[in-house]
Design an enzyme around this catalytic site. Structure first.
Site, PDB file in Angstrom:
ATOM      1  N   LEU C 243       0.821  -2.325 -12.080  1.00 13.48           N
ATOM      2  CA  LEU C 243       1.837  -2.010 -11.080  1.00 13.48           C
ATOM      3  C   LEU C 243       2.075  -3.178 -10.120  1.00 13.48           C
ATOM      4  CD1 LEU C 243       3.706   0.155  -9.858  1.00 13.48           C
ATOM      5  CD2 LEU C 243       1.813   0.806  -8.365  1.00 13.48           C
ATOM      6  N   ASP C 244       3.312  -3.660 -10.071  1.00 13.70           N
ATOM      7  CA  ASP C 244       3.729  -4.730  -9.149  1.00 13.70           C
ATOM      8  C   ASP C 244       2.961  -6.031  -9.366  1.00 13.70           C
ATOM      9  OD1 ASP C 244       5.511  -2.925  -8.007  1.00 13.70           O
ATOM     10  OD2 ASP C 244       4.075  -2.257  -6.518  1.00 13.70           O
TER      11      ASP C 244
END
Lengths: 299, 299, 299, 299
Positions: C243-244
């Site tokens: 994530l990210d």
């Protein structure tokens, strides 16, 4: 049923129903801030933001912008304005009270290149430009669709050097019909007559596609290219009868290099024009600007 | 005979001999601005600039910074301060009065990398950083020459994890000796003990070489490089006992791209660190900063 | 009759009918540039721009992007590609040839907040984003009108944590139906499964509303406000299953101060998100990006 | 024993002992890149960076800058230059080969305001400006100390409109004595004669304290203040015999507002002048600039 934009505007007006702005300009002397803040306190108003500026501290001009909340503003307006009169007289003030929920009526003048017009329409649609866009006027039909599809009246008025006065007669009629407070020249490209400019003094905002005072007049990108500058700019200003010489509101620049030909400069420049004009218009709508001689004070 | 710097400082002090700053923090309530501005008016003071901020308009905190000129300030100080006491009590204020001609005494702590120290010395030499740089302390000898050649006392105090308390004992003695108001950690690279930090609360400014809260702790440029960021930054903050978690005063960033290795990032970053720290220090010296919880209000 | 956008696209395709881009990645060794430029010269191609980068000069990776014009390109494609094969083999190259007039098919995934979607649609409408916007998919109906009014197909596919696989099955079907080359997550706010991400490796661009790696995950503006940062940012990156954490394409920041609450930060941030995402998408469409490990080389 | 600066310079020269730069300018035609890169390959050179630009793709001018490493460069110089001659003749090239370890000899001309001179001295001291600062010349004694204290020869040569030719005679003598390659006018404020300018064509860099072509000539800050601009700038350019009209190398700007009087604008402007001049000088020293007519190509 309401559009997205209408909902945003209504919410804004409702949030700000008790908010007003006081703009003051007067000779500097001791006691102005004390008197004005005491006045507001006694009328139950709470100062939200306050900015002041003194031009030449000794014996100069004093400028002030106060934004305040006053519960029950609608019913108190008359009293507030009446009670402020003796203060204004005592200090020899030019002043304005503006009520935030009363949106300004705006006319946009456009020509063939739509980018500045579009920027304003987009900002307005998204609820970021709080005004009543009353009408769009253009000497070309090309932007009609993008205006009318947003439910805004569009007027096609042919204009050029030879028919300036007829065009302006029609334009003035429209401005009166829509009770317009602000005219935005969104790359309109026509010069206005002194009469027109005088009638809407400090109410016409133009965007010039150069970093003024460089490249006053026609074809600034071509001239920037020929000079080999490393930055190009845009300038938003109030219109006066000296071409591109009116009080500057905002400027910005962007980098270019040897790879950028005139077409590339125009592209880069258009993005700058859009944001500079939008900022200048917003500051005007928020009553942040006081014109003093050929300069602006932007609070 | 005076140096260039001494002349600049004397001129500044002379120009500002009647200028003071009033910093206020209190629960918000109506009438604060009116009362304070009336107080200044009655004492013959003229407001030069005024900034205010209310955190949470309803029932929140009110912050204010007023800069004013008061002819004959030196003789009026005692009266001003005495007469303000009942106002401060009425509104439950925390407040400070600062006299612009009274320069703050500053200590700079440095380590091996001199760029931040040098920036402060250059700004000071050119008359752009109005403070008394009282002393420079370092755990390395490398910067001694650049300090002493400018006529500033230098103290070499070895410091590392193992001898922290001895080092701090010596440092505190020096800070007291020079009556220091502000400690600047110019890439000092040593952690201070809670005792030290507590004693100089909101009086120690650090520069961290990342855009906080990204890359807290050691080796931020290496970690920025490994993450492949497109911008690096620097953050200046007051020191608290949570590493790199104190109230942020100023941040800035610079662009990097794939061509920049860690050494290039450090070079780019050093320029950012220098300007971010210098801005934060100037704002502190100009009494522009109010610390509130873990945040700063910078007027 | 053609729309303004269609006319712009046709003009672009016509101007670039002989233009191609060659993207190369291989182990560094002497003679690559000489061989490739000789190859292009012999095939009558003229180099328009050329960029190269060597990661770790000794024994490292070599990256190159060449844009060239080749008269009669359509008829020469097959020969060019065939004749380049032995060169690619000799130097152990990963490479791509992209023909500028062949626009990429793009799908935009949106959610409730329309600002990033709108920015892409505006850029596309004005002829500044040269792609075929094939389809817009959203788990909310709110953006349907702004998509369909521009003649772009819109598909409403409910999506949340609990129905992820059904939603993705429908989404994949649509991506195949429109032969999509690039998926843009325009603040889509749903996490994609590893299968989905794998299938569109380096073909999904996301915009995260923080300056990564600060504020990974949910509610970055709230967290930025609570930390008291003086700048907020946005990051566009290729999506991976961390994530990210995917390869960053572009980042930018904007200044905030103590006056900005979370709502104001969101407003400021949205403008940054819009421009960062638009730049990242354009660079992808112009074949400027080479992904290498967890980083991007942006020529 | 070596100073910090001397050590930095020696390290730089040692790291770059095999590095050279090839600057080319010729009529555009197919095969240039192929031929040059083949030449370098055959001579055992490895291209580190390569930039090219074609002005007007059809029948225009081609510009190229290649930075390359060539093991044993010192011994190969003569062969490289000899073998390149037929290529240069075939393509009708203007070209230069520059060896990175051969530092340029620089003379700085200063007047009373020291900020630009100081910036260059600071950059040089910190090892960020790789040149041999051979001499500083000034028509005022005020900067003597800051120059001589750094071990750089200083020459006081009175200069004004009336004694221009005598002054230049002395200056030329000094430039010859120190074998100067580059003259930097660090706010020198005197106009040079056509003879002088001709003798050092494209070797004199000036800093003008405005965003050219706005405010050509004297007192640009006063004029910017009177016009009410919202940004001020600085421009670095090669000197020609048209005042402030030479090829622009770099420009930058800074924001001002109504609060900034002329003195404040000068202060803000000085920081811009310093960084603009320093960038322009570094690009010249790194052989990044090709002058073409009245423009620069900065690779």
């Amino acid at each position: 049923m309401h559009t997205y934009t209408e909902e945003k505007i209504e919410a804004y007006q409702n949030e700000n129903k008790n908010r007003a702005r006081l703009l003051i300009r007067c000779p500097d002397q001791p006691g102005i801030v004390a008197t004005v803040s005491q006045f507001l306190y006694e009328h139950g108003a709470n100062i939200v933001t306050s900015d002041q500026y003194t031009l030449d501290p000794e014996g100069g001009q004093f400028f002030m912008r106060i934004e305040f909340d006053c519960p029950g503003l609608r019913d108190k307006k008359a009293d507030l304005e009446k009670d402020f009169t003796p203060i204004a007289e005592k200090f020899n003030m030019h002043y304005d009270v503006r009520y935030v929920h009363e949106l300004k009526n705006v006319a946009i003048f456009a020509s063939k290149e739509p980018h500045c017009l579009l920027e304003l329409l987009w900002e307005w649609e998204s609820g970021d430009l709080m005004a009543n866009i009353a009408v769009v006027v253009s000497n070309h039909e090309v932007v009609r669709d993008m205006v009318e599809s947003r439910g805004i009246p569009f007027h096609y008025i042919p204009a050029n050097r030879d028919i300036r006065s007829q065009a302006e007669a029609q334009q003035k009629e429209i401005l009166e019909q829509y009770d317009v407070d602000l005219v935005i020249l969104a790359r309109y490209m026509q010069i206005l007559t002194p009469d027109f400019v005088e009638e809407y003094k400090n109410q016409i905002i133009n965007i010039h596609h150069s970093f003024l005072p460089a490249f006053i007049g026609a074809n600034p990108y071509e001239r920037a290219f020929n000079r080999g500058v490393k930055m190009i700019g845009a300038t938003s200003h109030y219109v006066t009868n000296d071409l591109d010489e009116g009080p500057i509101i905002e400027q910005d620049i962007g980098r270019v290099d040897h790879r950028d030909d005139v077409a590339a400069m125009k592209k880069i420049g258009q993005a700058i024009e859009r944001s500079v004009l939008a900022r200048a218009v917003k500051w005007h709508l928020e009553d942040r600007i006081i014109v003093h001689g050929n300069k602006t004070i932007v609070f």
